[in-house]
Design a protein around this motif. Structure first.
Motif, PDB file in Angstrom:
ATOM      1  N   LYS A  20       0.822  -1.216   0.000  1.00 43.92           N
ATOM      2  CA  LYS A  20       0.000   0.000   0.000  1.00 43.92           C
ATOM      3  C   LYS A  20       0.859   1.271   0.000  1.00 43.92           C
ATOM      4  CE  LYS A  20      -4.177  -1.846   2.226  1.00 43.92           C
ATOM      5  NZ  LYS A  20      -5.154  -1.641   3.338  1.00 43.92           N
ATOM      6  N   CYS A  23       2.083   1.961   4.028  1.00 47.14           N
ATOM      7  CA  CYS A  23       2.364   0.909   5.007  1.00 47.14           C
ATOM      8  C   CYS A  23       2.775  -0.356   4.248  1.00 47.14           C
ATOM      9  CB  CYS A  23       1.140   0.632   5.886  1.00 47.14           C
ATOM     10  SG  CYS A  23      -0.273   0.034   4.959  1.00 47.14           S
ATOM     11  N   CYS A  25       1.207  -3.235   4.178  1.00 44.15           N
ATOM     12  CA  CYS A  25       0.100  -4.138   3.822  1.00 44.15           C
ATOM     13  C   CYS A  25       0.137  -4.428   2.328  1.00 44.15           C
ATOM     14  CB  CYS A  25      -1.241  -3.493   4.137  1.00 44.15           C
ATOM     15  SG  CYS A  25      -1.595  -3.390   5.872  1.00 44.15           S
ATOM     16  N   VAL A  39      -4.836  -5.203   6.377  1.00 44.11           N
ATOM     17  CA  VAL A  39      -4.967  -3.987   7.187  1.00 44.11           C
ATOM     18  C   VAL A  39      -3.924  -3.993   8.304  1.00 44.11           C
ATOM     19  CG1 VAL A  39      -7.434  -3.616   6.760  1.00 44.11           C
ATOM     20  CG2 VAL A  39      -6.728  -5.072   8.644  1.00 44.11           C
ATOM     21  N   CYS A  40      -3.547  -2.799   8.764  1.00 47.02           N
ATOM     22  CA  CYS A  40      -2.604  -2.677   9.876  1.00 47.02           C
ATOM     23  C   CYS A  40      -2.872  -1.359  10.601  1.00 47.02           C
ATOM     24  CB  CYS A  40      -1.168  -2.732   9.351  1.00 47.02           C
ATOM     25  SG  CYS A  40      -0.660  -1.202   8.541  1.00 47.02           S
ATOM     26  N   CYS A  43      -2.636   1.897   8.141  1.00 49.13           N
ATOM     27  CA  CYS A  43      -3.723   2.234   7.196  1.00 49.13           C
ATOM     28  C   CYS A  43      -5.069   2.327   7.892  1.00 49.13           C
ATOM     29  CB  CYS A  43      -3.737   1.294   5.992  1.00 49.13           C
ATOM     30  SG  CYS A  43      -3.848  -0.448   6.340  1.00 49.13           S
TER      31      CYS A  43
END
Ligand SMILES: [Zn+2]
Length: 486
Positions: A20, A23, A25, A39-40, A43
């Motif tokens: 992304k 990040c 991801c 997701v993390c 984000c």
């Protein structure tokens, strides 16, 4: 009185990157994955997390800028665009809109050069899904934070057709640059149009149309909007500045929200992201060198170097993968022609183009197969073309061979052997087929003697049929003529 339409486009395209925008991801928007797995905390906008700008995405947007002839500034900044929406977990979107990575440039549509205002980089939002049965909405954040480019044109466009052509050209350029798959149907490329009409130098009131997810929709929505605004003005009313949505089923634009004033997004430089020093951190020459070929260059090369027919050039340029496949066949053929003492290269290339564009493409469409999934290797395809050139198989034999190769991916010479497709030329066997035809079709033989040329074609067809497609049509004509005239 006539009105002049003024149209500008805003086009978003998801960039193909490993991760992304800010990040680590995975960016997997092209795949079917379960919701909310990529997701993390970054984000998802958790407090205390820090974004890091994705170098691959920045390189790709610079590449787009170079290909479009834009000016690449020395620096770029990321800003926070503040607004609330459930698909935006941070409460703001990070965007370089105020300080883009590419400024200016153009794309040719028809005989017009459509100028580009700028191209900037931002992050995508999540995806909302409204479930009517439970009267609720679901949210998937896999797309939140995926790198997105936005291209804004100048208002140089004056019809739906021109806008459609611009979008198609841009899509093709993005595919050639391998920065985005840009499939509108999959939402990887999204288009918004601004339309106004006027009878004077002063521009009319601008209406924005959203939800355009096909090239046709772009064209139709613009043409509809021009017609609608004309009717409003001719009724003595005023066009209202607003955002409208496109309804594919009714073929109409519908009012979504009125725009009393411009939104105030309170843009502010993101304090977590440093200035991007493009000049010192990116090697523009190297990025430029990575741009191997653009659609217009390929088109020129196919016309000039290969002397291909216009229709063949069209498909091989529009469908990059098919064009790449064709080029692999051509390089095989070239190697063969060189090693076999050379031959008319253009003839082999043209023949290959015909077979790829008409025969192979037909099979791909009929079986809903992409060229990437095709079982025929370019080497084997070149082998088939060689057999035709060497007159080892007739054209009807070649079609049957191609069908079998498409089905099984088998080796052409083995298939020819197994299916007994080798072309018969000369010798007693050919004479036998011709004699048989003459015996069974005395009426057509008489007709030909009386000057009917069609009768000869019929007799050739009958002989081909008798030989099960293995005879050489050119030779059949020779023998037929000789036998009938004598
Ligand atoms: Zn993340």
């Amino acid at each position: 009185m006539s009105y002049t339409p003024t149209i500008g486009l805003e086009i978003h395209a998801e960039l193909k990157t490993k991760t992304k925008m800010f990040c680590a991801c995975k960016n997997e928007t092209e795949k079917k994955v379960s919701p909310n797995v990529n997701v993390c905390p970054i984000c998802m906008g958790h407090p205390g997390t820090l974004p890091v700008a994705n170098e691959e995405a920045m390189k790709k947007i610079i590449k787009v800028g170079i290909a479009l002839g834009s000016k690449i500034p020395d620096q770029a900044f990321f800003y926070r665009k503040n607004y609330f929406y459930p698909d935006l977990p941070k409460g703001y979107q990070i965007t370089s809109q105020e300080s883009p990575f590419a400024i200016g440039g153009s794309i040719q549509a028809g005989d017009k050069k459509i100028r580009i205002n700028h191209v900037h980089l931002e992050e995508d939002t999540g995806k909302l899904q409204h479930v009517s049965e439970s009267n609720s909405s679901l949210i998937d954040f896999n797309r939140a934070g995926v790198p997105l480019m936005e291209l804004v044109t100048e208002a140089d466009i004056s019809s739906g057709e021109e806008a459609k052509e611009f979008c198609q050209k841009l899509r093709l350029i993005l595919c050639y640059l391998e920065v985005s798959d840009a499939e509108m149907e999959k939402g990887q490329m999204r288009c918004e149009v601004n339309v106004s009409i006027s009878q004077s130098e002063k521009l009319g009131t601008k209406v924005e149309v959203k939800n355009l997810n096909s090239f046709k929709a772009v064209e139709k929505a613009i043409n509809y909007e021009i017609k609608r605004q004309k009717e409003v003005l001719e009724d003595g009313k005023k066009v209202i500045q607003e955002t409208r949505g496109w309804d594919e089923t009714t073929g109409k634009t519908m009012s979504q929200r009125k725009k009393e004033e411009a939104h105030d997004y309170r843009y502010l430089k993101d304090p977590d992201l440093p200035m991007i020093d493009i000049k010192n951190n990116f090697n523009l020459e190297k990025i430029k060198a990575d741009i191997i070929e653009l659609p217009e260059q390929r088109e020129k090369r196919y016309k000039e170097e290969f002397s291909l027919k216009k229709e063949n050039v069209g498909l091989l340029v529009q469908n990059k993968e098919l064009g790449d496949y064709f080029e692999q066949i051509v390089s095989e053929l070239k190697a063969w022609l060189e090693s076999s003492g050379g031959g008319p290269e253009q003839k082999a290339t043209k023949l290959a183009a015909n077979y790829v564009v008409s025969e192979l493409q037909k099979m791909l469409v009929a079986s809903k197969t992409q060229i990437g999934e095709c079982k025929i290797t370019p080497e084997n395809f070149a082998e088939l073309i060689k057999m035709i050139i060497k007159k080892e198989i007739s054209s009807s034999g070649a079609q049957e061979l191609l069908k079998e190769m498409f089905k099984t991916g088998g080796d052409p010479s083995q298939i020819v052997e197994a299916k007994d497709l080798k072309q018969v030329s000369g010798g007693d066997e050919m004479e036998k087929f011709v004699d048989e035809t003459i015996k069974n079709n005395s009426k057509s033989v008489e007709d030909y003697k009386n000057g009917k040329q069609n009768a000869l074609q019929f007799l050739v067809g009958q002989t081909m049929k008798a030989s099960k497609g293995k005879a050489n049509p050119g030779e059949i004509i020779k023998i037929l003529k000789k036998k009938i005239v004598n």
